[in-house]
Design a protein around this motif. Sequence first.
Motif, PDB file in Angstrom:
ATOM      1  N   LEU A  92     -58.705 -34.558 -28.560  1.00  0.00           N
ATOM      2  CA  LEU A  92     -57.325 -34.407 -28.126  1.00  0.00           C
ATOM      3  C   LEU A  92     -56.999 -35.325 -26.958  1.00  0.00           C
ATOM      4  N   GLU A  93     -55.726 -35.494 -26.723  1.00  0.00           N
ATOM      5  CA  GLU A  93     -55.244 -36.348 -25.629  1.00  0.00           C
ATOM      6  C   GLU A  93     -54.285 -35.548 -24.760  1.00  0.00           C
ATOM      7  N   ALA A  94     -54.442 -35.759 -23.445  1.00  0.00           N
ATOM      8  CA  ALA A  94     -53.508 -35.137 -22.502  1.00  0.00           C
ATOM      9  C   ALA A  94     -52.775 -36.253 -21.779  1.00  0.00           C
ATOM     10  N   ASP A  95     -51.482 -36.078 -21.509  1.00  0.00           N
ATOM     11  CA  ASP A  95     -50.708 -37.123 -20.832  1.00  0.00           C
ATOM     12  C   ASP A  95     -51.064 -37.219 -19.354  1.00  0.00           C
ATOM     13  N   GLU A  96     -51.450 -36.079 -18.771  1.00  0.00           N
ATOM     14  CA  GLU A  96     -51.893 -36.075 -17.367  1.00  0.00           C
ATOM     15  C   GLU A  96     -53.326 -35.567 -17.353  1.00  0.00           C
ATOM     16  N   PRO A  97     -54.075 -35.948 -16.307  1.00  0.00           N
ATOM     17  CA  PRO A  97     -55.445 -35.429 -16.247  1.00  0.00           C
ATOM     18  C   PRO A  97     -55.423 -33.902 -16.223  1.00  0.00           C
ATOM     19  N   PRO A  98     -56.224 -33.256 -17.048  1.00  0.00           N
ATOM     20  CA  PRO A  98     -56.223 -31.796 -17.058  1.00  0.00           C
ATOM     21  C   PRO A  98     -56.709 -31.244 -15.723  1.00  0.00           C
TER      22      PRO A  98
END
Lengths: 121, 223
Positions: free
Chosen positions: A112-118
């Motif tokens: 998966l990809e997150a737009d901001e660092p988790p």
Amino acid sequence: MHELSLVAALFETLEEKAREHRAARITVVRLKVGKLSGAVPELLESAFETYKKGTIADGARLEIEEVPVRLRCRSCGGERLDVEGSFACLVCGGRDVELLEGRDLVVERIELEADEPPSSS
Amino acid sequence: MTRKEVIVMRDLLGTNKQVAAEIRKELRARGILSVNLLSSPGSGKTTLLEALADRFRGRRRMAVIEGDIETERDAERIRARGVPAWQITTGGACHLEARMVGKVLGEVPADLDLLFIENVGNLVCPASFDLGEELRCVLLSSPEGDDKPKKYPQAFLTADALVLTKTDLIPHLPFDPAKAAAEALSIKPELRVFRVSALRGEGMDELAAYFVEALARLRSGHA
């Protein structure tokens, strides 16, 4: 054709994991499909392609690993069995066999990809 | 943007299995034996249930959950025999799932002995879904042919009993019941095999006794 029900269950898991990891999108979904699981990989693929539109996994690629049937003979411990034909042990001919692998239907991993660092994990 | 790999390792049928386990627990606690009937369309599930209703009348209290894609027809046939029946119409789905059975469970009378669940006629898809049943019976009728077990191994692999139905037609067909049984037993050696003609009554005593014994085992806590 119960694959659509299976894919619906898959998306419940995908949505839960996406929330948990604060993902913007899921890019890869990897399944392990046992030969005796009762599910047909091609039908899972077409159900996935239909179902994913407009979801968190809209652009995701589905990877399927087919898991062969593995059995063990309870008489001699042999693991070579005639899966296509008699289901009997190829070593001693015994019919008392135990199914070790090949019935499961498992979501193995996703990417998966997150737009901001988790912020967590 | 960050990318990440997440190991999930979750059974796709996990939720269904969980619901099924709850149903099984509740039915056991209530002392009800549940039986899931699986077969192709037209192999005689409803006719077998009608014959069982006649046999158990006045002796055991039975009820039936009917699964079909459309219509109330099967439930009406069962009700006509004086047996409570609930129809689940799946609206297209080719199998029953535990959740569907769970919704009906509240209406099932408490003083019941046997609860039969007639699955959607289909020898493939229903095999994958545990409905919380105690016993799974797969029916194979003589007109279908004795070569079916290996073509649909999962149904036979997950069953407890094989019921060869329409035995009264065997003299007219190239169907060898011994061959059908042997093929099913090669997939699942523990299968109990019954030969019945629901219309003529042949073999019905043995099958009814099998359910009554299973009920006694369940109630003595040795299910």
